[in-house]
Motif scaffolding. Structure first.
Motif, PDB file in Angstrom:
ATOM      1  N   PRO A 197      21.835  34.275  77.088  1.00 17.26           N
ATOM      2  CA  PRO A 197      23.190  34.468  77.624  1.00 17.26           C
ATOM      3  C   PRO A 197      24.278  34.341  76.563  1.00 17.26           C
ATOM      4  CG  PRO A 197      21.892  33.105  79.104  1.00 17.26           C
ATOM      5  CD  PRO A 197      21.087  33.250  77.848  1.00 17.26           C
ATOM      6  N   LEU A 198      24.164  33.328  75.707  1.00 16.88           N
ATOM      7  CA  LEU A 198      25.190  33.151  74.682  1.00 16.88           C
ATOM      8  C   LEU A 198      25.074  34.209  73.589  1.00 16.88           C
ATOM      9  CD1 LEU A 198      27.558  31.631  73.607  1.00 16.88           C
ATOM     10  CD2 LEU A 198      26.031  29.871  72.670  1.00 16.88           C
ATOM     11  N   LEU A 199      23.868  34.639  73.256  1.00 14.32           N
ATOM     12  CA  LEU A 199      23.714  35.716  72.281  1.00 14.32           C
ATOM     13  C   LEU A 199      24.391  36.988  72.773  1.00 14.32           C
ATOM     14  CD1 LEU A 199      20.008  35.178  71.161  1.00 14.32           C
ATOM     15  CD2 LEU A 199      22.034  34.882  69.739  1.00 14.32           C
ATOM     16  N   HIS A 200      24.211  37.320  74.050  1.00 11.39           N
ATOM     17  CA  HIS A 200      24.890  38.487  74.611  1.00 11.39           C
ATOM     18  C   HIS A 200      26.403  38.297  74.576  1.00 11.39           C
ATOM     19  CE1 HIS A 200      21.701  41.127  76.252  1.00 11.39           C
ATOM     20  NE2 HIS A 200      20.984  40.020  76.218  1.00 11.39           N
ATOM     21  N   ARG A 201      26.852  37.085  74.868  1.00  6.15           N
ATOM     22  CA  ARG A 201      28.292  36.819  74.848  1.00  6.15           C
ATOM     23  C   ARG A 201      28.857  36.970  73.445  1.00  6.15           C
ATOM     24  NH1 ARG A 201      31.298  31.143  76.301  1.00  6.15           N
ATOM     25  NH2 ARG A 201      33.429  31.979  76.439  1.00  6.15           N
ATOM     26  N   VAL A 202      28.119  36.517  72.453  1.00  5.09           N
ATOM     27  CA  VAL A 202      28.573  36.676  71.065  1.00  5.09           C
ATOM     28  C   VAL A 202      28.691  38.156  70.713  1.00  5.09           C
ATOM     29  CG1 VAL A 202      27.918  36.341  68.645  1.00  5.09           C
ATOM     30  CG2 VAL A 202      27.720  34.446  70.267  1.00  5.09           C
ATOM     31  N   ALA A 203      27.681  38.950  71.070  1.00  4.00           N
ATOM     32  CA  ALA A 203      27.747  40.386  70.783  1.00  4.00           C
ATOM     33  C   ALA A 203      28.938  41.025  71.480  1.00  4.00           C
ATOM     34  CB  ALA A 203      26.446  41.062  71.211  1.00  4.00           C
ATOM     35  N   ASP A 204      29.172  40.661  72.740  1.00  3.79           N
ATOM     36  CA  ASP A 204      30.328  41.200  73.468  1.00  3.79           C
ATOM     37  C   ASP A 204      31.632  40.786  72.802  1.00  3.79           C
ATOM     38  OD1 ASP A 204      28.681  42.390  75.332  1.00  3.79           O
ATOM     39  OD2 ASP A 204      28.908  40.798  76.830  1.00  3.79           O
ATOM     40  N   THR A 205      31.681  39.564  72.274  1.00  4.81           N
ATOM     41  CA  THR A 205      32.895  39.070  71.623  1.00  4.81           C
ATOM     42  C   THR A 205      33.159  39.811  70.318  1.00  4.81           C
ATOM     43  OG1 THR A 205      32.625  36.879  72.606  1.00  4.81           O
ATOM     44  CG2 THR A 205      33.999  37.028  70.639  1.00  4.81           C
ATOM     45  N   VAL A 206      32.118  40.078  69.546  1.00  5.09           N
ATOM     46  CA  VAL A 206      32.289  40.836  68.305  1.00  5.09           C
ATOM     47  C   VAL A 206      32.860  42.220  68.616  1.00  5.09           C
ATOM     48  CG1 VAL A 206      31.094  41.884  66.344  1.00  5.09           C
ATOM     49  CG2 VAL A 206      30.480  39.577  67.082  1.00  5.09           C
ATOM     50  N   ARG A 207      32.318  42.866  69.637  1.00  3.53           N
ATOM     51  CA  ARG A 207      32.842  44.186  70.011  1.00  3.53           C
ATOM     52  C   ARG A 207      34.286  44.090  70.491  1.00  3.53           C
ATOM     53  NH1 ARG A 207      27.658  44.977  72.609  1.00  3.53           N
ATOM     54  NH2 ARG A 207      26.351  46.340  71.333  1.00  3.53           N
ATOM     55  N   ALA A 208      34.598  43.052  71.274  1.00  7.94           N
ATOM     56  CA  ALA A 208      35.968  42.885  71.756  1.00  7.94           C
ATOM     57  C   ALA A 208      36.927  42.660  70.592  1.00  7.94           C
ATOM     58  CB  ALA A 208      36.036  41.713  72.735  1.00  7.94           C
ATOM     59  N   SER A 209      36.494  41.914  69.590  1.00 11.17           N
ATOM     60  CA  SER A 209      37.317  41.669  68.415  1.00 11.17           C
ATOM     61  C   SER A 209      37.565  42.968  67.653  1.00 11.17           C
ATOM     62  CB  SER A 209      36.628  40.636  67.520  1.00 11.17           C
ATOM     63  OG  SER A 209      37.476  40.212  66.481  1.00 11.17           O
ATOM     64  N   LEU A 210      36.524  43.789  67.532  1.00 10.01           N
ATOM     65  CA  LEU A 210      36.670  45.083  66.870  1.00 10.01           C
ATOM     66  C   LEU A 210      37.596  46.002  67.660  1.00 10.01           C
ATOM     67  CD1 LEU A 210      36.006  47.275  64.818  1.00 10.01           C
ATOM     68  CD2 LEU A 210      33.834  47.654  66.012  1.00 10.01           C
ATOM     69  N   ARG A 211      37.434  46.027  68.991  1.00  6.98           N
ATOM     70  CA  ARG A 211      38.323  46.862  69.817  1.00  6.98           C
ATOM     71  C   ARG A 211      39.775  46.443  69.640  1.00  6.98           C
ATOM     72  NH1 ARG A 211      34.243  46.366  73.804  1.00  6.98           N
ATOM     73  NH2 ARG A 211      35.426  44.692  74.809  1.00  6.98           N
ATOM     74  N   ALA A 212      40.017  45.139  69.605  1.00  6.06           N
ATOM     75  CA  ALA A 212      41.387  44.649  69.431  1.00  6.06           C
ATOM     76  C   ALA A 212      41.962  45.091  68.090  1.00  6.06           C
ATOM     77  CB  ALA A 212      41.406  43.125  69.547  1.00  6.06           C
ATOM     78  N   ALA A 213      41.142  45.033  67.045  1.00  6.85           N
ATOM     79  CA  ALA A 213      41.609  45.442  65.711  1.00  6.85           C
ATOM     80  C   ALA A 213      41.945  46.926  65.677  1.00  6.85           C
ATOM     81  CB  ALA A 213      40.546  45.113  64.670  1.00  6.85           C
ATOM     82  N   ARG A 214      41.116  47.715  66.317  1.00  7.35           N
ATOM     83  CA  ARG A 214      41.361  49.160  66.324  1.00  7.35           C
ATOM     84  C   ARG A 214      42.553  49.523  67.206  1.00  7.35           C
ATOM     85  NH1 ARG A 214      35.408  52.149  66.409  1.00  7.35           N
ATOM     86  NH2 ARG A 214      35.321  52.440  64.137  1.00  7.35           N
ATOM     87  N   HIS A 215      42.731  48.789  68.305  1.00  7.08           N
ATOM     88  CA  HIS A 215      43.836  49.074  69.218  1.00  7.08           C
ATOM     89  C   HIS A 215      45.180  48.753  68.578  1.00  7.08           C
ATOM     90  CE1 HIS A 215      45.972  49.550  72.994  1.00  7.08           C
ATOM     91  NE2 HIS A 215      46.531  48.357  72.809  1.00  7.08           N
ATOM     92  N   SER A 216      45.211  47.691  67.773  1.00  4.66           N
ATOM     93  CA  SER A 216      46.455  47.276  67.138  1.00  4.66           C
ATOM     94  C   SER A 216      46.183  46.869  65.694  1.00  4.66           C
ATOM     95  CB  SER A 216      47.083  46.109  67.907  1.00  4.66           C
ATOM     96  OG  SER A 216      48.324  45.738  67.338  1.00  4.66           O
ATOM     97  N   PRO A 217      45.961  47.866  64.815  1.00  7.05           N
ATOM     98  CA  PRO A 217      45.583  47.538  63.433  1.00  7.05           C
ATOM     99  C   PRO A 217      46.629  46.738  62.676  1.00  7.05           C
ATOM    100  CG  PRO A 217      45.988  49.898  63.699  1.00  7.05           C
ATOM    101  CD  PRO A 217      45.981  49.310  65.067  1.00  7.05           C
ATOM    102  N   THR A 218      47.894  46.849  63.061  1.00  5.00           N
ATOM    103  CA  THR A 218      48.926  46.088  62.353  1.00  5.00           C
ATOM    104  C   THR A 218      48.830  44.595  62.645  1.00  5.00           C
ATOM    105  OG1 THR A 218      50.493  46.497  64.164  1.00  5.00           O
ATOM    106  CG2 THR A 218      50.521  48.034  62.307  1.00  5.00           C
ATOM    107  N   ALA A 219      48.209  44.228  63.775  1.00  7.18           N
ATOM    108  CA  ALA A 219      48.125  42.812  64.133  1.00  7.18           C
ATOM    109  C   ALA A 219      47.319  42.019  63.110  1.00  7.18           C
ATOM    110  CB  ALA A 219      47.514  42.659  65.524  1.00  7.18           C
ATOM    111  N   SER A 220      46.318  42.655  62.529  1.00  7.47           N
ATOM    112  CA  SER A 220      45.469  41.953  61.558  1.00  7.47           C
ATOM    113  C   SER A 220      45.863  42.239  60.116  1.00  7.47           C
ATOM    114  CB  SER A 220      44.000  42.366  61.759  1.00  7.47           C
ATOM    115  OG  SER A 220      43.828  43.757  61.493  1.00  7.47           O
ATOM    116  N   ARG A 221      46.898  43.047  59.911  1.00  6.14           N
ATOM    117  CA  ARG A 221      47.219  43.532  58.566  1.00  6.14           C
ATOM    118  C   ARG A 221      47.468  42.392  57.579  1.00  6.14           C
ATOM    119  NH1 ARG A 221      46.362  47.964  55.469  1.00  6.14           N
ATOM    120  NH2 ARG A 221      48.101  48.415  54.075  1.00  6.14           N
TER     121      ARG A 221
END
Length: 286
Positions: A197-221
């Protein structure tokens, strides 16, 4: 209270871009995480010793740690046209590297594994001494004649001409000519003992982090530039564009095929231990 997960990855722009939202606490449903920045040679050693929960490591290290760590299908680095380069101070053919002194950033890296696979065919008699140098010292060492050639990765693809260096080989091109597959470079692994369960959650979190970066690239600049080791902003952008791609979202069958091809070929030459059946099953597939 549950302890935070421990994570280690490099300060390279592709890693800071992908993990920024998670490590900076911008994902409200993500597991708490404590980050350590470390170069890939260090994270490879951490994984070999089983020290942290989640790590970015070289695919060349993966066969050594699969008993304790599961491969995640996201967050890593594969791609086309993004392989390491072999550089020399003057124009040179691969055969000229016979007996030569070669500087590499790590002997446990995928780059060094690709170099050994290439040199086994392209350099009659083999190269000479292999010297490990910090990444930022390799191109100056080649330029100044302290080594005969250097193996470089990442942003050096865009900057080696500033040192007056010449490309002997693009190991990514050599790999793709041979296999027509993407080049596997860096993997994300997580401790198996975390449980499914936690391994799946980690994978989902990595993808969510990537989606956030792509959605708002200036936020991480600012965060990315702060950790980019004095890289120019335009080089940072090239770096992210090259190493963050569809395989970062999900390895897919093509990505897994590329990883197995690299590791199987290396095992055939005695460079890595063979993979057991089913060893590359990933956790958290789309």
């Amino acid at each position: 209270m549950t302890s935070p997960l421990t994570l280690a990855h490099s300060p390279c722009p592709n890693d800071t871009f992908v993990f920024h939202a998670w490590t900076e606490g911008l994902l409200p449903d993500a597991p708490e995480v404590r980050l350590t920045f470390a170069d890939i040679d260090v994270t490879n050693g951490m994984a070999a010793r089983g020290e942290l929960d989640v790590l970015k490591i070289s695919y060349a290290t993966l066969p050594h740690v699969l008993e304790d760590y599961a491969l995640l299908p996201c967050g890593g680095a594969l791609g086309h046209g993004c392989g390491p380069l072999v550089l020399s101070a003057g124009p040179a053919e691969p055969a000229a590297l016979a007996g030569a002194r070669i500087a590499v950033p790590s002997t446990s890296s995928t780059a060094c594994l690709l170099f050994r696979l290439w040199a086994a065919e392209a350099v009659p008699g083999g190269v000479g001494d292999i010297t490990v140098l910090p990444f930022h010292e390799i191109m100056p060492a080649v330029r100044d004649g302290r080594v005969d050639a250097g193996l470089v990765i990442h942003e050096a693809r865009f900057t080696y001409d500033r040192y007056g260096l010449h490309r002997v080989a693009d190991l990514g091109e050599e790999w793709e000519k041979r296999t027509s597959l993407p080049i596997p470079l860096g993997a994300i692994v997580a401790r198996r003992s975390l449980g499914e369960p936690l391994l799946h959650r980690v994978a989902d979190t990595v993808r969510a982090s990537l989606r956030a970066a792509r959605h708002s690239p200036t936020a991480s600049r600012g965060y990315v530039l702060r950790h980019a080791q004095e890289m120019r902003p335009e080089v940072v952008d090239q770096h992210i564009d090259l190493y963050v791609n569809e395989f970062t979202v999900d390895l897919g069958q093509d990505g897994l095929h590329a990883v197995r091809a690299l590791l199987d070929r290396s095992a055939e030459l005695g460079l890595l231990p063979p993979l057991p059946a089913g060893a590359l099953e990933t956790t958290g597939r789309l």
